[in-house]
Every structure is written in structure tokens, then in C-alpha cells.
Design a protein around this motif. Structure first.
Motif, PDB file in Angstrom:
ATOM      1  N   VAL A   5       0.838  -1.206   0.000  1.00 19.20           N
ATOM      2  CA  VAL A   5       0.000   0.000   0.000  1.00 19.20           C
ATOM      3  C   VAL A   5       0.869   1.250   0.000  1.00 19.20           C
ATOM      4  CG1 VAL A   5      -1.663   1.333   1.355  1.00 19.20           C
ATOM      5  CG2 VAL A   5      -1.978  -1.136   1.082  1.00 19.20           C
ATOM      6  N   PHE A   6       1.931   1.235   0.792  1.00 22.31           N
ATOM      7  CA  PHE A   6       2.834   2.401   0.834  1.00 22.31           C
ATOM      8  C   PHE A   6       3.485   2.644  -0.529  1.00 22.31           C
ATOM      9  CE2 PHE A   6       7.153   4.057   1.414  1.00 22.31           C
ATOM     10  CZ  PHE A   6       6.868   5.270   2.032  1.00 22.31           C
ATOM     11  N   CYS A   7       3.959   1.578  -1.180  1.00 18.14           N
ATOM     12  CA  CYS A   7       4.584   1.730  -2.490  1.00 18.14           C
ATOM     13  C   CYS A   7       3.581   2.252  -3.516  1.00 18.14           C
ATOM     14  CB  CYS A   7       5.164   0.397  -2.952  1.00 18.14           C
ATOM     15  SG  CYS A   7       6.572  -0.189  -1.987  1.00 18.14           S
ATOM     16  N   LEU A   8       2.361   1.737  -3.474  1.00 17.72           N
ATOM     17  CA  LEU A   8       1.349   2.167  -4.436  1.00 17.72           C
ATOM     18  C   LEU A   8       0.969   3.630  -4.239  1.00 17.72           C
ATOM     19  CD1 LEU A   8      -0.570   1.426  -6.717  1.00 17.72           C
ATOM     20  CD2 LEU A   8      -2.215   0.651  -5.000  1.00 17.72           C
ATOM     21  N   LEU A   9       0.772   4.034  -2.976  1.00 17.33           N
ATOM     22  CA  LEU A   9       0.431   5.430  -2.708  1.00 17.33           C
ATOM     23  C   LEU A   9       1.580   6.361  -3.093  1.00 17.33           C
ATOM     24  CD1 LEU A   9      -1.414   5.146   0.739  1.00 17.33           C
ATOM     25  CD2 LEU A   9      -2.418   5.490  -1.527  1.00 17.33           C
ATOM     26  N   SER A  10       2.800   5.945  -2.802  1.00 14.68           N
ATOM     27  CA  SER A  10       3.962   6.796  -3.096  1.00 14.68           C
ATOM     28  C   SER A  10       4.117   7.022  -4.589  1.00 14.68           C
ATOM     29  CB  SER A  10       5.233   6.162  -2.514  1.00 14.68           C
ATOM     30  OG  SER A  10       5.137   6.040  -1.107  1.00 14.68           O
ATOM     31  N   ILE A  11       4.029   5.937  -5.369  1.00 16.17           N
ATOM     32  CA  ILE A  11       4.247   6.099  -6.808  1.00 16.17           C
ATOM     33  C   ILE A  11       3.059   6.784  -7.471  1.00 16.17           C
ATOM     34  CG2 ILE A  11       3.263   3.923  -7.659  1.00 16.17           C
ATOM     35  CD1 ILE A  11       5.851   3.679  -9.353  1.00 16.17           C
ATOM     36  N   THR A  12       1.857   6.662  -6.879  1.00 14.89           N
ATOM     37  CA  THR A  12       0.698   7.384  -7.417  1.00 14.89           C
ATOM     38  C   THR A  12       0.861   8.883  -7.222  1.00 14.89           C
ATOM     39  OG1 THR A  12      -0.743   5.497  -6.940  1.00 14.89           O
ATOM     40  CG2 THR A  12      -1.798   7.635  -7.291  1.00 14.89           C
ATOM     41  N   LEU A  13       1.357   9.281  -6.056  1.00 15.78           N
ATOM     42  CA  LEU A  13       1.595  10.703  -5.802  1.00 15.78           C
ATOM     43  C   LEU A  13       2.727  11.249  -6.676  1.00 15.78           C
ATOM     44  CD1 LEU A  13       1.299  10.759  -1.896  1.00 15.78           C
ATOM     45  CD2 LEU A  13      -0.395  11.550  -3.570  1.00 15.78           C
ATOM     46  N   MET A  14       3.689  10.383  -7.029  1.00 14.29           N
ATOM     47  CA  MET A  14       4.819  10.830  -7.843  1.00 14.29           C
ATOM     48  C   MET A  14       4.540  10.739  -9.342  1.00 14.29           C
ATOM     49  SD  MET A  14       7.949   8.989  -5.790  1.00 14.29           S
ATOM     50  CE  MET A  14       8.231   9.263  -4.046  1.00 14.29           C
ATOM     51  N   SER A  15       3.404  10.168  -9.720  1.00 13.22           N
ATOM     52  CA  SER A  15       3.133   9.910 -11.139  1.00 13.22           C
ATOM     53  C   SER A  15       3.185  11.155 -12.029  1.00 13.22           C
ATOM     54  CB  SER A  15       1.778   9.211 -11.285  1.00 13.22           C
ATOM     55  OG  SER A  15       0.739   9.993 -10.715  1.00 13.22           O
ATOM     56  N   PRO A  16       2.802  12.344 -11.542  1.00 12.20           N
ATOM     57  CA  PRO A  16       2.925  13.514 -12.432  1.00 12.20           C
ATOM     58  C   PRO A  16       4.359  13.856 -12.813  1.00 12.20           C
ATOM     59  CG  PRO A  16       1.375  13.964 -10.654  1.00 12.20           C
ATOM     60  CD  PRO A  16       2.088  12.704 -10.299  1.00 12.20           C
ATOM     61  N   VAL A  17       5.327  13.432 -12.012  1.00 10.63           N
ATOM     62  CA  VAL A  17       6.740  13.736 -12.295  1.00 10.63           C
ATOM     63  C   VAL A  17       7.369  12.493 -12.925  1.00 10.63           C
ATOM     64  CG1 VAL A  17       8.927  14.538 -11.350  1.00 10.63           C
ATOM     65  CG2 VAL A  17       6.758  15.278 -10.306  1.00 10.63           C
ATOM     66  N   HIS A  18       7.648  12.563 -14.212  1.00 10.80           N
ATOM     67  CA  HIS A  18       8.136  11.391 -14.943  1.00 10.80           C
ATOM     68  C   HIS A  18       9.472  10.902 -14.399  1.00 10.80           C
ATOM     69  CE1 HIS A  18       8.564   8.617 -18.272  1.00 10.80           C
ATOM     70  NE2 HIS A  18       9.763   9.128 -18.549  1.00 10.80           N
ATOM     71  N   SER A  19      10.348  11.826 -14.033  1.00 11.59           N
ATOM     72  CA  SER A  19      11.677  11.431 -13.558  1.00 11.59           C
ATOM     73  C   SER A  19      11.597  10.639 -12.250  1.00 11.59           C
ATOM     74  CB  SER A  19      12.558  12.662 -13.355  1.00 11.59           C
ATOM     75  OG  SER A  19      11.958  13.563 -12.435  1.00 11.59           O
ATOM     76  N   LEU A  20      10.651  11.010 -11.372  1.00  7.18           N
ATOM     77  CA  LEU A  20      10.491  10.276 -10.119  1.00  7.18           C
ATOM     78  C   LEU A  20       9.962   8.867 -10.369  1.00  7.18           C
ATOM     79  CD1 LEU A  20       9.022  13.007  -7.706  1.00  7.18           C
ATOM     80  CD2 LEU A  20      11.356  12.127  -7.816  1.00  7.18           C
ATOM     81  N   VAL A  21       9.060   8.741 -11.316  1.00  2.00           N
ATOM     82  CA  VAL A  21       8.543   7.417 -11.665  1.00  2.00           C
ATOM     83  C   VAL A  21       9.667   6.535 -12.201  1.00  2.00           C
ATOM     84  CG1 VAL A  21       6.969   6.157 -13.180  1.00  2.00           C
ATOM     85  CG2 VAL A  21       6.222   8.282 -12.092  1.00  2.00           C
ATOM     86  N   GLN A  22      10.523   7.112 -13.056  1.00  2.00           N
ATOM     87  CA  GLN A  22      11.653   6.349 -13.569  1.00  2.00           C
ATOM     88  C   GLN A  22      12.618   5.959 -12.452  1.00  2.00           C
ATOM     89  OE1 GLN A  22      11.877   5.270 -16.775  1.00  2.00           O
ATOM     90  NE2 GLN A  22       9.849   6.193 -17.002  1.00  2.00           N
ATOM     91  N   ALA A  23      12.768   6.844 -11.467  1.00  2.00           N
ATOM     92  CA  ALA A  23      13.643   6.520 -10.335  1.00  2.00           C
ATOM     93  C   ALA A  23      13.089   5.357  -9.521  1.00  2.00           C
ATOM     94  CB  ALA A  23      13.812   7.757  -9.449  1.00  2.00           C
ATOM     95  N   ILE A  24      11.763   5.304  -9.358  1.00  2.00           N
ATOM     96  CA  ILE A  24      11.142   4.185  -8.642  1.00  2.00           C
ATOM     97  C   ILE A  24      11.368   2.881  -9.397  1.00  2.00           C
ATOM     98  CG2 ILE A  24       8.939   3.192  -7.921  1.00  2.00           C
ATOM     99  CD1 ILE A  24       9.872   5.360  -6.081  1.00  2.00           C
ATOM    100  N   GLY A  25      11.220   2.925 -10.700  1.00  2.00           N
ATOM    101  CA  GLY A  25      11.476   1.729 -11.498  1.00  2.00           C
ATOM    102  C   GLY A  25      12.916   1.277 -11.413  1.00  2.00           C
ATOM    103  N   PHE A  26      13.824   2.238 -11.426  1.00  2.00           N
ATOM    104  CA  PHE A  26      15.244   1.903 -11.307  1.00  2.00           C
ATOM    105  C   PHE A  26      15.557   1.321  -9.930  1.00  2.00           C
ATOM    106  CE2 PHE A  26      19.629   3.116 -10.216  1.00  2.00           C
ATOM    107  CZ  PHE A  26      20.316   2.453 -11.224  1.00  2.00           C
ATOM    108  N   LEU A  27      14.910   1.840  -8.883  1.00  2.00           N
ATOM    109  CA  LEU A  27      15.132   1.336  -7.528  1.00  2.00           C
ATOM    110  C   LEU A  27      14.689  -0.113  -7.409  1.00  2.00           C
ATOM    111  CD1 LEU A  27      15.867   1.777  -4.543  1.00  2.00           C
ATOM    112  CD2 LEU A  27      13.534   2.622  -4.183  1.00  2.00           C
ATOM    113  N   GLY A  28      13.499  -0.418  -7.935  1.00  2.00           N
ATOM    114  CA  GLY A  28      13.019  -1.796  -7.868  1.00  2.00           C
ATOM    115  C   GLY A  28      13.916  -2.756  -8.624  1.00  2.00           C
TER     116      GLY A  28
END
Length: 298
Positions: A187-210
Motif C-alpha cells: 500500500v505504501f509503495c502504491l500510494l507513493s508512486i501514485t503521488l509521484m506519477s505527475p513527475v516522470h523522472s520520479l517514476v523512472q527513479a522508482i522503477g530503477f530502484l526496484g
């Protein structure tokens, strides 16, 4: 992509999860999970959860096979955690851990039998054996015998206490605590990436982290092998990892996955190659020493 591409995609879905079948079979055969760290399962659960969350909001996409692989891997890791909890070392009756005692654990009757044999009392030995059989039968039926047996639903809360979370994180005695914690992480991961979804670079960083967490899953084992000059993992497991990661790298390049997944796939292949090199280079140590080192890490 043709038949070859479909074959690679199917191998990507089933390859990495099937690598854990020998580990599950070994723990089931020995009915003992001693020496295996469940933090490996935690890392893989977090990595695949981040990947699934990334797939939901990413514009680039990672492909259906990789999404399916993450779902299957989460199920497999939860099964590995269940087997580890089921066959972990029993906790003394007076402790607060409330550990689960395997049905055919050799530890439960070993110590009393040795003492009775030394005293030469065959009658007491038979009585102890009969009592142990009765305990096993009643434990299978869900009854508690003298404080020993599966805990009731009322005695095992789903939510671990604050003390257990801080002092015994991911080292609990009840499977429900792991399920609850994984649910909170997801739930924490889903909420975090949903809030970051408007910023493309942050979404890419989450993908790179995983992808990075999964790629470096063997790095602690490399350090451990180098420190103790031992082979470490079984050769069969290393070869399975290597084959699965080769297929995964092929999928990343064939399906034109995001650059961070390609990079982490190559890193994961290098990590597996180093593990294989260590297995071939280091001399074989005694099983007793390897077992003692593994126990110390727990």
C-alpha cells in the motif's frame, strides 16, 4: 516477435520463480529452514512490488511477461516465507516468541531421549515416546498439549506489536505478521508512486530502484563468500539464476524495455557470474562450517 520471442517471454515469466523450487524442496525434505535468511524474500517482495507499481503508472511500460513474472514471484516468495516459518527452529515453552514447532521436528524429543538412554530406563523412554506421539497427534488436530501446539486465532493477532516491529522486524514467529507487513509495504509503495506519477523522472527513479534491488540480491552473498573463502550457494541454484537472468536480459532487449531495466539486467548477470566464479575458485569447506556460518548470520 514470433515463436522465439514468445518462448523467451514464457521463460521470463516462469524462469526466475522456478529457481526457488530446489530451495523449497530442500527445506521441505529436511523440515528445517535453518541457515536461510528471510530478508532475501523481503528484498524480492519489495523489488517486485515496486515493479508492479511502476508498471501501473509508467508511460514506457515493461511488458506483460515482466508484469506476470512479478506477480508469480510475489506468490512464490510468500510461499517461501510460509515454509520458513513452518519449519523454523522451535521456541522454548517459556519464551515469549511462541514459535511454531514442526510436526516431525527432531529437536522436540532428542534431548529427553539422550538423557533417558544414558540412565538406562527403557520404560521411561517408551513413555516419553508415547507422550510425544500423543502430542504430535493432538497438535495435528489443532489442540494444545501442555502449552505446546498451534496457537489459537485469539492468541495470534494479525498486527504485530510495536516492540515486535522495531526489535524483531521480519523475524517473527507467525505467518500472519508477514502478510500484514507485506500488505502495508504494498500500500505504501502504491500510494507513493501514485503521488509521484505527475513527475516522470520520479517514476523512472522508482522503477530503477526496484530493478536495482533485484539486481543486487546476490551482492551480500558475494561479500560473504569472499570474507570466509567458501563456495556459498549450491551450484544448481547459481546455474538456475544465471540461466534465468540471461533470458531476462534477452527479453529486456527484444521487447525494448526501459533503459534502467536493461542496465540492471546486465548487472544481475555480472553478479551471477561472480557467484559462479567464486564457486569454481574457492575450495570446498566442510558442511559443518558452512552451516555454522549460516546460523551466525541469522
Amino acid at each position: 516477435m514470433g515463436v522465439g520471442g514468445l518462448a523467451v517471454g514464457l521463460a521470463v515469466v516462469l524462469g526466475p520463480p522456478l529457481c526457488w523450487v530446489p530451495q523449497l524442496n530442500d527445506m521441505y525434505r529436511r523440515q528445517d529452514s535453518e541457515g536461510f535468511s528471510m530478508f532475501v524474500c523481503l528484498a524480492l517482495l519489495v523489488a517486485n512490488t515496486l515493479r508492479l507499481c511502476y508498471a501501473l503508472v509508467s508511460l514506457d511500460g515493461i511488458g506483460v511477461p515482466l508484469v506476470a513474472q512479478s506477480v508469480v514471484m510475489v506468490v512464490v516468495q510468500l510461499a517461501v516465507v510460509y515454509v520458513c516459518v513452518l519449519y523454523r527452529r522451535p521456541v522454548a515453552a517459556g519464551s515469549t516468541g511462541g514459535g511454531i514447532i514442526p510436526r516431525s521436528s527432531p529437536h522436540s524429543a532428542e534431548k529427553p531421549q539422550m538423557q533417558l538412554q544414558s540412565s538406562g530406563s527403557q520404560q521411561q523412554l517408551q513413555q516419553t515416546s508415547q507422550l510425544q506421539q500423543e502430542i504430535d497427534v493432538r497438535a495435528e488436530a489443532g489442540e494444545a498439549v501442555g502449552g505446546v501446539g498451534p496457537p489459537s486465532e485469539e492468541a495470534v493477532p494479525w498486527v504485530p506489536s510495536y516492540k515486535e516491529i522495531v526489535g524483531q522486524f521480519w523475524d517473527w514467529d507467525h505467518y500472519s505478521h508477514y502478510l500484514f507487513s507485506f500488505f502495508c509495504i504494498a500500500v505504501f509503495c502504491l500510494l507513493s508512486i501514485t503521488l509521484m506519477s505527475p513527475v516522470h523522472s520520479l517514476v523512472q527513479a522508482i522503477g530503477f530502484l526496484g530493478a536495482s534491488i533485484e539486481a543486487l540480491i546476490g551482492a551480500p552473498q558475494i561479500y560473504h563468500n569472499a570474507q570466509h573463502q567458501i563456495k556459498g550457494l549450491a551450484l544448481s541454484l547459481i546455474l538456475l539464476w544465471l540461466c534465468a537472468d540471461v533470458l531476462k536480459c534477452a527479453y529486456f532487449f527484444l521487447w525494448n524495455s526501459p533503459a534502467q531495466f536493461k542496465f540492471c539486467g546486465v548487472v544481475q548477470f555480472v553478479v551471477d557470474s561472480v557467484l559462479l566464479g567464486q564457486h569454481l575458485w574457492y575450495p570446498q569447506k566442510s558442511k559443518r562450517r558452512i552451516r555454522n556460518i549460516a546460523v551466525q548470520r541469522i
